[in-house]
Design an enzyme around this catalytic site. Structure first.
Site, PDB file in Angstrom:
ATOM      1  N   CYS A 188      58.254  11.228  71.538  1.00 47.09           N
ATOM      2  CA  CYS A 188      57.107  10.762  72.311  1.00 47.09           C
ATOM      3  C   CYS A 188      57.333  10.860  73.818  1.00 47.09           C
ATOM      4  O   CYS A 188      58.460  11.007  74.284  1.00 47.09           O
ATOM      5  CB  CYS A 188      56.769   9.320  71.998  1.00 47.09           C
ATOM      6  SG  CYS A 188      56.851   8.926  70.258  1.00 47.09           S
ATOM      7  N   ARG A 196      56.376  16.673  74.007  1.00 43.83           N
ATOM      8  CA  ARG A 196      57.221  15.702  73.305  1.00 43.83           C
ATOM      9  C   ARG A 196      56.553  15.148  72.045  1.00 43.83           C
ATOM     10  O   ARG A 196      57.108  14.271  71.383  1.00 43.83           O
ATOM     11  CB  ARG A 196      57.564  14.538  74.234  1.00 43.83           C
ATOM     12  CG  ARG A 196      58.276  14.978  75.502  1.00 43.83           C
ATOM     13  CD  ARG A 196      58.427  13.836  76.469  1.00 43.83           C
ATOM     14  NE  ARG A 196      59.501  12.954  76.095  1.00 43.83           N
ATOM     15  CZ  ARG A 196      60.740  13.033  76.540  1.00 43.83           C
ATOM     16  NH1 ARG A 196      61.068  13.970  77.396  1.00 43.83           N
ATOM     17  NH2 ARG A 196      61.656  12.181  76.143  1.00 43.83           N
ATOM     18  N   LYS A 205      60.901  31.213  62.652  1.00 43.98           N
ATOM     19  CA  LYS A 205      59.635  31.531  63.337  1.00 43.98           C
ATOM     20  C   LYS A 205      58.487  31.515  62.339  1.00 43.98           C
ATOM     21  O   LYS A 205      57.439  30.939  62.588  1.00 43.98           O
ATOM     22  CB  LYS A 205      59.670  32.914  64.002  1.00 43.98           C
ATOM     23  CG  LYS A 205      60.693  33.155  65.089  1.00 43.98           C
ATOM     24  CD  LYS A 205      60.550  32.316  66.315  1.00 43.98           C
ATOM     25  CE  LYS A 205      61.323  31.023  66.195  1.00 43.98           C
ATOM     26  NZ  LYS A 205      61.631  30.324  67.410  1.00 43.98           N
ATOM     27  N   LYS A 257      57.743  20.169  70.991  1.00 44.87           N
ATOM     28  CA  LYS A 257      58.574  21.140  71.718  1.00 44.87           C
ATOM     29  C   LYS A 257      59.974  20.588  71.945  1.00 44.87           C
ATOM     30  O   LYS A 257      60.959  21.305  71.877  1.00 44.87           O
ATOM     31  CB  LYS A 257      57.894  21.466  73.059  1.00 44.87           C
ATOM     32  CG  LYS A 257      58.630  22.468  73.908  1.00 44.87           C
ATOM     33  CD  LYS A 257      58.457  23.868  73.365  1.00 44.87           C
ATOM     34  CE  LYS A 257      59.263  24.898  74.111  1.00 44.87           C
ATOM     35  NZ  LYS A 257      59.516  26.077  73.252  1.00 44.87           N
ATOM     36  N   ASN A 289      59.461   5.274  73.423  1.00 45.82           N
ATOM     37  CA  ASN A 289      60.029   6.548  72.991  1.00 45.82           C
ATOM     38  C   ASN A 289      61.396   6.225  72.398  1.00 45.82           C
ATOM     39  O   ASN A 289      62.186   5.545  73.035  1.00 45.82           O
ATOM     40  CB  ASN A 289      60.136   7.469  74.215  1.00 45.82           C
ATOM     41  CG  ASN A 289      61.058   8.668  74.001  1.00 45.82           C
ATOM     42  OD1 ASN A 289      61.697   9.124  74.936  1.00 45.82           O
ATOM     43  ND2 ASN A 289      61.136   9.178  72.802  1.00 45.82           N
ATOM     44  N   GLY A 290      61.659   6.707  71.167  1.00 47.78           N
ATOM     45  CA  GLY A 290      62.957   6.438  70.554  1.00 47.78           C
ATOM     46  C   GLY A 290      62.793   5.826  69.172  1.00 47.78           C
ATOM     47  O   GLY A 290      61.703   5.867  68.594  1.00 47.78           O
ATOM     48  N   HIS A 312      74.816  36.413  44.751  1.00 43.67           N
ATOM     49  CA  HIS A 312      75.525  35.211  44.289  1.00 43.67           C
ATOM     50  C   HIS A 312      74.565  34.075  43.955  1.00 43.67           C
ATOM     51  O   HIS A 312      74.954  32.913  43.952  1.00 43.67           O
ATOM     52  CB  HIS A 312      76.541  34.776  45.351  1.00 43.67           C
ATOM     53  CG  HIS A 312      77.599  35.802  45.582  1.00 43.67           C
ATOM     54  ND1 HIS A 312      78.569  36.089  44.647  1.00 43.67           N
ATOM     55  CD2 HIS A 312      77.812  36.653  46.618  1.00 43.67           C
ATOM     56  CE1 HIS A 312      79.355  37.057  45.107  1.00 43.67           C
ATOM     57  NE2 HIS A 312      78.905  37.419  46.300  1.00 43.67           N
ATOM     58  N   GLU A 360      66.798  33.039  62.465  1.00 39.31           N
ATOM     59  CA  GLU A 360      65.815  32.783  63.515  1.00 39.31           C
ATOM     60  C   GLU A 360      64.432  33.317  63.107  1.00 39.31           C
ATOM     61  O   GLU A 360      63.411  32.641  63.290  1.00 39.31           O
ATOM     62  CB  GLU A 360      66.297  33.427  64.832  1.00 39.31           C
ATOM     63  CG  GLU A 360      65.323  33.362  65.989  1.00 39.31           C
ATOM     64  CD  GLU A 360      64.957  31.949  66.442  1.00 39.31           C
ATOM     65  OE1 GLU A 360      65.521  30.975  65.936  1.00 39.31           O
ATOM     66  OE2 GLU A 360      64.060  31.843  67.296  1.00 39.31           O
ATOM     67  N   TRP A 370      54.938  11.415  68.699  1.00 39.86           N
ATOM     68  CA  TRP A 370      55.385  12.229  67.579  1.00 39.86           C
ATOM     69  C   TRP A 370      55.852  11.214  66.538  1.00 39.86           C
ATOM     70  O   TRP A 370      56.811  10.477  66.767  1.00 39.86           O
ATOM     71  CB  TRP A 370      56.520  13.158  67.992  1.00 39.86           C
ATOM     72  CG  TRP A 370      56.936  14.101  66.902  1.00 39.86           C
ATOM     73  CD1 TRP A 370      56.331  15.273  66.574  1.00 39.86           C
ATOM     74  CD2 TRP A 370      58.052  13.962  66.013  1.00 39.86           C
ATOM     75  NE1 TRP A 370      56.993  15.874  65.523  1.00 39.86           N
ATOM     76  CE2 TRP A 370      58.044  15.085  65.161  1.00 39.86           C
ATOM     77  CE3 TRP A 370      59.038  12.988  65.836  1.00 39.86           C
ATOM     78  CZ2 TRP A 370      58.990  15.276  64.162  1.00 39.86           C
ATOM     79  CZ3 TRP A 370      59.986  13.181  64.833  1.00 39.86           C
ATOM     80  CH2 TRP A 370      59.962  14.319  64.012  1.00 39.86           C
ATOM     81  N   GLU A 394      57.729  27.974  61.029  1.00 39.22           N
ATOM     82  CA  GLU A 394      57.183  27.108  62.063  1.00 39.22           C
ATOM     83  C   GLU A 394      55.698  27.362  62.321  1.00 39.22           C
ATOM     84  O   GLU A 394      54.927  26.426  62.435  1.00 39.22           O
ATOM     85  CB  GLU A 394      57.970  27.413  63.348  1.00 39.22           C
ATOM     86  CG  GLU A 394      58.474  26.235  64.057  1.00 39.22           C
ATOM     87  CD  GLU A 394      59.258  26.614  65.308  1.00 39.22           C
ATOM     88  OE1 GLU A 394      59.715  27.760  65.478  1.00 39.22           O
ATOM     89  OE2 GLU A 394      59.404  25.730  66.149  1.00 39.22           O
TER      90      GLU A 394
HETATM   91  C1  AGP Z   1      62.249  26.714  67.934  1.00 37.70           C
HETATM   92  O1  AGP Z   1      61.174  27.552  67.727  1.00 37.70           O
HETATM   93  C2  AGP Z   1      62.002  25.313  67.655  1.00 37.70           C
HETATM   94  N1  AGP Z   1      60.811  24.798  68.156  1.00 37.70           N
HETATM   95  C3  AGP Z   1      63.179  24.371  67.637  1.00 37.70           C
HETATM   96  O2  AGP Z   1      63.987  24.765  66.577  1.00 37.70           O
HETATM   97  C4  AGP Z   1      64.048  24.243  68.908  1.00 37.70           C
HETATM   98  O3  AGP Z   1      64.746  25.428  69.136  1.00 37.70           O
HETATM   99  C5  AGP Z   1      65.004  23.067  68.731  1.00 37.70           C
HETATM  100  O4  AGP Z   1      64.268  21.896  68.576  1.00 37.70           O
HETATM  101  C6  AGP Z   1      65.982  22.926  69.857  1.00 37.70           C
HETATM  102  O5  AGP Z   1      65.326  22.716  71.064  1.00 37.70           O
HETATM  103  P1  AGP Z   1      66.097  22.834  72.432  1.00 37.70           P
HETATM  104  O6  AGP Z   1      66.511  24.238  72.605  1.00 37.70           O
HETATM  105  O7  AGP Z   1      65.090  22.407  73.471  1.00 37.70           O
HETATM  106  O8  AGP Z   1      67.260  21.908  72.353  1.00 37.70           O
END
Ligand code: AGP
Length: 614
Positions: free
Chosen positions: A2, A30, A490, A609, A103-104, A509, A486, A77, A493
């Site tokens: 948050c 956030r 993507k 984010k 926040n937390g 395996h 990665e 969040w 996500e």
């Molecule tokens: C990546 O597309 C993600 N949104 C997520 O995995 C991100 O990379 C992760 O939360 C780490 O964030 P940071 O690089 O700001 O620490």
């Protein structure tokens, strides 16, 4: 998680409600599950909460002509409790005498809730936050600062809080433990701004300071008094912040994500700019305060990160080991912090985080610092918490990454990690010619990235063929394996499709049992060294009826006879550099699939984010 924002009006004409909405929009990275605001009007707490993004709250605030001289606000969040208006912040005490944003996570909230409930206090939300409001109210005896001071030691976990009380309409109280909270005084108007992130103060020139753990502050238009938990008054040194208003637009692209994918030739160039030292076959970082001697003595590297940043670390591990010959471990930060890690002497810790605010990474770095190892951070966001923890911060210079799904920050991280590997390798055994050759590959990356991006129409076309699959494997070998992790992330996500990144040789395996005509495999063939081995793995999938799409280097036409579809990427020069163009291929593929599925591409469901809770 948050974002918290607060404002006290002094010399400006600014309505605190509008100032807070503006601040929340900058903090939406956030979390964006719900938003809320509170102020005091005619001796009463007035508050609005809405489910969904800040723009919904903005409309409500405007429709109600909310005009405040002081306000606190929050973008959520969800951690404890579903995404409802009742669980949205601010949270109140029973009489609605106080309003509080948080926040937390309060880890002992159930225990506190039980105690307060048996004292007859009624809770209305499912959140951990509500216990703080009731507990402060429980301790309140006319002095709100003392009530906060009494409450803080009873809270376990992490928090940044801001609260107002109807009996004290001139003040906002704030406190933190483990979560950032900045307070700024505007140079011109003397208005007070409070935020989870000082970058949200954009467009102003202010004197700013951050609260440290277990400190609280009483903020009025006239004074800011900071105390520790024992009630001892502290003096804070101020930092002058001049943050220009930068209007960030989509530049005509349909989404920030697509814009950021297309920015990569430039963002990678910015990551490299001024750092390539051709004469000495090495890299130079102005920001690096560690001596060459210390780098030379490094016998182990420990990389800490989460999500995409972790994947960048996994790719870098292979480069550190093959180029600099240093044993390298990569740890998911959330795992590292709880497993009593062994950090040997002469270990260099590298923490990777776009935001520099990821709670797990920050906690892992704090854990690693107990061994006295030097910490280098790789960050994109200036003034982030991680940069304050690290000995040196290497800046990605990727520019703001708005889309929750990381693209350009990831390729900038890779670029910088390659340079760091080169720098360390040159303090060790890598000779000048080797260093120069490595640099010439790096210099070539811009062209390769542009070439991949120019193939966007091919990715779009094949996305329409593959968008109906409900499951994907992304497989590759060596450098391509973490690149596949990665790429799978993507797709998950932004399209909400289940995808797994897997080492191609490991399929036999177990996972090969899943292969059928309903599961698509995307083969990342950018590791030329293992190309033939990968072909055999693909044959095994083909024999079992699995459809295969391959991304392969130009000229490797053997792939045509095995896979259903191929997109040829630039001719392969050297394997360690392939993760950059191939990860961009993965980004484009995921983007066009998500477009067809109509998801919320820049702010996918359930995500944020910056993940500021454990
Ligand atoms: C990546 O597309 C993600 N949104 C997520 O995995 C991100 O990379 C992760 O939360 C780490 O964030 P940071 O690089 O700001 O620490």
């Amino acid at each position: 998680m948050c974002g918290i924002y607060g404002h006290i009006k002094k010399g400006s004409k600014t309505n605190s409600a509008i100032a807070c909405i503006d601040g929340l929009k900058r903090l939406e990275y956030r979390g964006y599950d719900s938003a809320g605001i509170a102020g005091i009007h005619q001796g009463k707490i007035v508050s609005y909460k809405t489910v969904g993004k800040v723009r919904t709250l903005d409309r409500v605030v405007q429709d109600n002509n909310l005009d405040l001289k002081m306000a606190i606000a929050h973008t959520r969040w969800a951690t404890h409790g579903s995404i409802t208006e009742l669980n949205a912040h601010p949270h109140f005490d029973e009489e609605k005498a106080l309003a509080l944003v948080h926040n937390g996570i309060i880890e002992n909230y159930q225990k506190i809730k039980k105690t307060l409930t048996s004292a007859g206090i009624k809770f209305i939300s499912e959140t951990d936050t509500e216990v703080i409001s009731h507990l402060i109210s429980f301790h309140y005896n006319g002095d709100i600062a003392k009530a906060v001071e009494k409450t803080l030691p009873e809270l376990e976990g992490s928090f940044a809080i801001a609260l107002i009380h109807k009996d004290h309409p001139d003040r906002i109280l704030v406190a933190t433990r483990g979560c950032p909270l900045a307070i700024g005084v505007c140079h011109d108007s003397k208005d007070i701004y409070i935020s989870s992130d000082s970058n949200a103060f954009t467009g102003r020139s202010l004197d700013v300071f951050y609260l440290h753990d277990d400190e609280y502050a009483v903020v009025t238009e006239a004074t800011i008094e900071v105390y520790n938990m024992a009630g001892i008054k502290l003096t804070k040194s101020l930092e002058v912040l001049n943050l220009e208003e930068k209007f960030i637009s989509k530049d005509g692209y349909e989404h920030f994500l697509l814009k950021e994918i297309h920015e990569q030739p430039l963002s990678v160039e910015r990551a490299l700019h001024g750092r390539l030292d051709f004469k000495n076959g090495t890299a130079n970082f102005e920001e690096l305060s560690l001596s060459d001697d210390l780098l030379k003595k490094t016998t182990r590297i420990l990389i800490l990160a989460c999500g995409s940043s972790y994947h960048a670390g996994c790719i870098a591990k292979q480069i550190f080991e093959s180029l600099a010959k240093i044993p390298t471990e990569v740890e998911i930060a959330s795992e590292f912090r709880y497993r009593n890690p062994i950090i040997l002497e002469n270990t260099l810790v590298i923490a990777i985080s776009q935001s520099g605010e990821t709670a797990d990474t920050l906690a892992a770095v704090k854990e690693a610092k107990r061994s006295n190892s030097p910490v280098i951070a790789l960050c994109n966001v200036k003034r982030s918490s991680l940069s304050r923890l690290a000995k040196s911060t290497l800046w990605l210079n990727a520019g703001p990454e708005i889309s929750v799904c990381s693209t350009k920050a990831f390729t900038s991280q890779l670029s910088l990690l390659m340079l760091l590997a080169l720098k360390i390798a040159r303090t060790k055994d890598l000779d000048l010619a080797g260093g120069k050759a490595f640099l010439s590959h790096i210099e070539n990356l811009g062209k390769q990235i542009s070439a991949v991006i120019s193939k966007a129409p091919e990715f779009k076309l094949l996305a329409s063929k593959y968008a109906s699959f409900k499951q994907f494997f992304f497989i590759g070998r060596n450098y391509m394996y973490p690149t596949c992790l990665e790429a799978a992330l993507k797709l998950k996500e932004i399209s909400y499709i289940n995808a797994s990144g897997y080492p191609a040789g490991e399929m036999k395996h177990g996972p090969i049992a899943l292969i059928s005509k309903d599961l698509a495999t995307v083969a990342f063939c950018g590791n030329v060294h293992t190309f033939d081995k990968l072909l055999s793995n693909l044959m095994e999938i083909k024999s079992r009826g699995g459809p295969i799409l391959a991304f392969a280097p130009e000229g490797y036409n053997e792939i045509l006879g095995i896979t259903d579809d191929v997109i040829f990427l630039p001719k392969q020069i050297s394997d360690p550099f392939a993760p950059i163009p191939y990860s961009i291929a993965g980004q484009l593929f995921a983007y066009y699939i998500a477009i067809l599925l109509g998801t919320d591409i820049d702010q996918p469901r359930n995500l944020a984010k910056s993940v500021t809770v454990e």
